[in-house]
Design an enzyme around this catalytic site. Structure first.
Site, PDB file in Angstrom:
ATOM      1  N   LEU A   1     -16.885 -18.089  -1.766  1.00  0.00           N
ATOM      2  CA  LEU A   1     -15.808 -18.226  -2.742  1.00  0.00           C
ATOM      3  C   LEU A   1     -15.956 -19.589  -3.435  1.00  0.00           C
ATOM      4  O   LEU A   1     -16.348 -20.561  -2.800  1.00  0.00           O
ATOM      5  CB  LEU A   1     -14.442 -18.132  -2.042  1.00  0.00           C
ATOM      6  CG  LEU A   1     -14.143 -16.815  -1.310  1.00  0.00           C
ATOM      7  CD1 LEU A   1     -12.868 -16.938  -0.495  1.00  0.00           C
ATOM      8  CD2 LEU A   1     -14.062 -15.655  -2.297  1.00  0.00           C
TER       9      LEU A   1
ATOM     10  N   GLU B   1      -3.578 -18.781  -1.386  1.00  0.00           N
ATOM     11  CA  GLU B   1      -4.181 -17.516  -1.781  1.00  0.00           C
ATOM     12  C   GLU B   1      -4.672 -16.754  -0.552  1.00  0.00           C
ATOM     13  O   GLU B   1      -4.554 -15.534  -0.469  1.00  0.00           O
ATOM     14  CB  GLU B   1      -5.323 -17.763  -2.772  1.00  0.00           C
ATOM     15  CG  GLU B   1      -5.459 -16.709  -3.866  1.00  0.00           C
ATOM     16  CD  GLU B   1      -6.026 -15.389  -3.369  1.00  0.00           C
ATOM     17  OE1 GLU B   1      -5.584 -14.324  -3.842  1.00  0.00           O
ATOM     18  OE2 GLU B   1      -6.917 -15.409  -2.490  1.00  0.00           O
TER      19      GLU B   1
HETATM   20  N1  QLZ Z   1      -8.947 -10.973  -3.127  1.00  0.00           N
HETATM   21  C1  QLZ Z   1      -8.178 -12.048  -3.161  1.00  0.00           C
HETATM   22  N2  QLZ Z   1      -8.462 -13.146  -2.447  1.00  0.00           N
HETATM   23  C2  QLZ Z   1      -9.560 -13.173  -1.672  1.00  0.00           C
HETATM   24  C3  QLZ Z   1     -10.380 -12.070  -1.607  1.00  0.00           C
HETATM   25  C4  QLZ Z   1     -10.053 -10.944  -2.365  1.00  0.00           C
HETATM   26  C5  QLZ Z   1      -9.327 -15.727   1.069  1.00  0.00           C
HETATM   27  C6  QLZ Z   1     -11.470 -16.270   4.632  1.00  0.00           C
HETATM   28  C7  QLZ Z   1     -16.876 -14.476   0.743  1.00  0.00           C
HETATM   29  N3  QLZ Z   1      -7.098 -12.045  -3.914  1.00  0.00           N
HETATM   30  N4  QLZ Z   1     -10.812  -9.869  -2.343  1.00  0.00           N
HETATM   31  C8  QLZ Z   1     -12.430 -12.071  -0.040  1.00  0.00           C
HETATM   32  C9  QLZ Z   1     -11.506 -12.058  -0.762  1.00  0.00           C
HETATM   33  C10 QLZ Z   1     -13.727 -15.664   3.109  1.00  0.00           C
HETATM   34  C11 QLZ Z   1     -14.804 -15.277   2.325  1.00  0.00           C
HETATM   35  C12 QLZ Z   1     -12.556 -13.713   2.394  1.00  0.00           C
HETATM   36  C13 QLZ Z   1      -9.062 -14.491   0.329  1.00  0.00           C
HETATM   37  C14 QLZ Z   1     -13.562 -12.059   0.852  1.00  0.00           C
HETATM   38  C15 QLZ Z   1      -9.851 -14.402  -0.909  1.00  0.00           C
HETATM   39  O1  QLZ Z   1     -11.501 -15.151   3.876  1.00  0.00           O
HETATM   40  O2  QLZ Z   1     -15.728 -13.677   0.779  1.00  0.00           O
HETATM   41  C16 QLZ Z   1     -12.607 -14.856   3.128  1.00  0.00           C
HETATM   42  C17 QLZ Z   1     -13.626 -13.334   1.618  1.00  0.00           C
HETATM   43  C18 QLZ Z   1     -14.735 -14.120   1.579  1.00  0.00           C
END
Ligand code: QLZ
Length: 179
Positions: free
Chosen positions: A27, A34
């Site tokens: 991310l 979030e």
């Molecule tokens: N939608 C939204 N937010 C997120 C994701 C999503 C932390 C620790 C590399 N609104 N689809 C995802 C997502 C760490 C790495 C979660 C929520 C996947 C972010 O949680 O992807 C994560 C994800 C990640």
């Protein structure tokens, strides 16, 4: 087949400026607000005894820090072209086919299905999704520049039959607003 109800399939994504969703396999940002929102929406159910499923691509699964995966309280499904059609392994389902995974989940006490990324799976899900839940991440101009991104939400085309909700989250204020 004929008495199969149409499942709720919701794309959930967090968007940086220019439709950016990722950077160097992870991310582009770290916002506790979030993360909490994501956990809450994907975990909450109306019906006791049911849980939601989260479907993700293989690359997304691998980039989730080990302490967070599998996502607790949710049925985790990971997709890869190299996986079996639909099979439980350790702490998650593996599947090679999105439609097949969605059909198989209907045999389980699943309330809603969330498509959580990444870019390839979002592309594949656009015509299947019944709902979109998009977090718009704001960066407060002068102080904070948007982070670099190298992965993008493919094509957010307009589908009249699909409902779209937007949530705005900005740092450093850490206030969330639902619109
Ligand atoms: N939608 C939204 N937010 C997120 C994701 C999503 C932390 C620790 C590399 N609104 N689809 C995802 C997502 C760490 C790495 C979660 C929520 C996947 C972010 O949680 O992807 C994560 C994800 C990640």
């Amino acid at each position: 087949e004929e008495d199969m109800e149409k499942p709720i399939v919701c794309i959930v994504a967090a968007l940086c400026p220019h439709m950016g969703i990722g950077y160097r396999g992870g991310l582009p940002w770290k916002l506790s607000q979030e993360m909490k929102y994501f956990r809450q929406v994907t975990t909450s159910t109306f019906t006791e005894g049911k849980s939601n499923a989260v479907i993700m691509g293989r690359r997304t699964w691998e980039s989730i820090p080990a302490k967070f995966r599998p996502f607790k309280g949710r049925i985790n499904v990971v997709l890869s072209r190299e996986f079996p059609s639909f099979q439980w392994e350790d702490d998650r389902f593996l599947s090679t086919d999105l439609s097949h995974a969605i059909k198989s989940l209907q045999d389980l006490p699943v309330e809603r299905i969330y498509i959580i990324g990444g870019a390839q799976l979002y592309t594949e899900s656009i015509d299947i999704a019944t709902h979109w839940l998009v977090t718009n991440i704001h960066f407060n101009s002068q102080n904070e520049q948007p982070p670099p991104v190298d992965t993008f939400l493919p094509r957010l085309t307009h589908h009249e039959e699909v409902s779209l909700s937007l949530i705005h989250i900005s740092e450093p204020t850490r206030h969330a607003q639902i619109s």
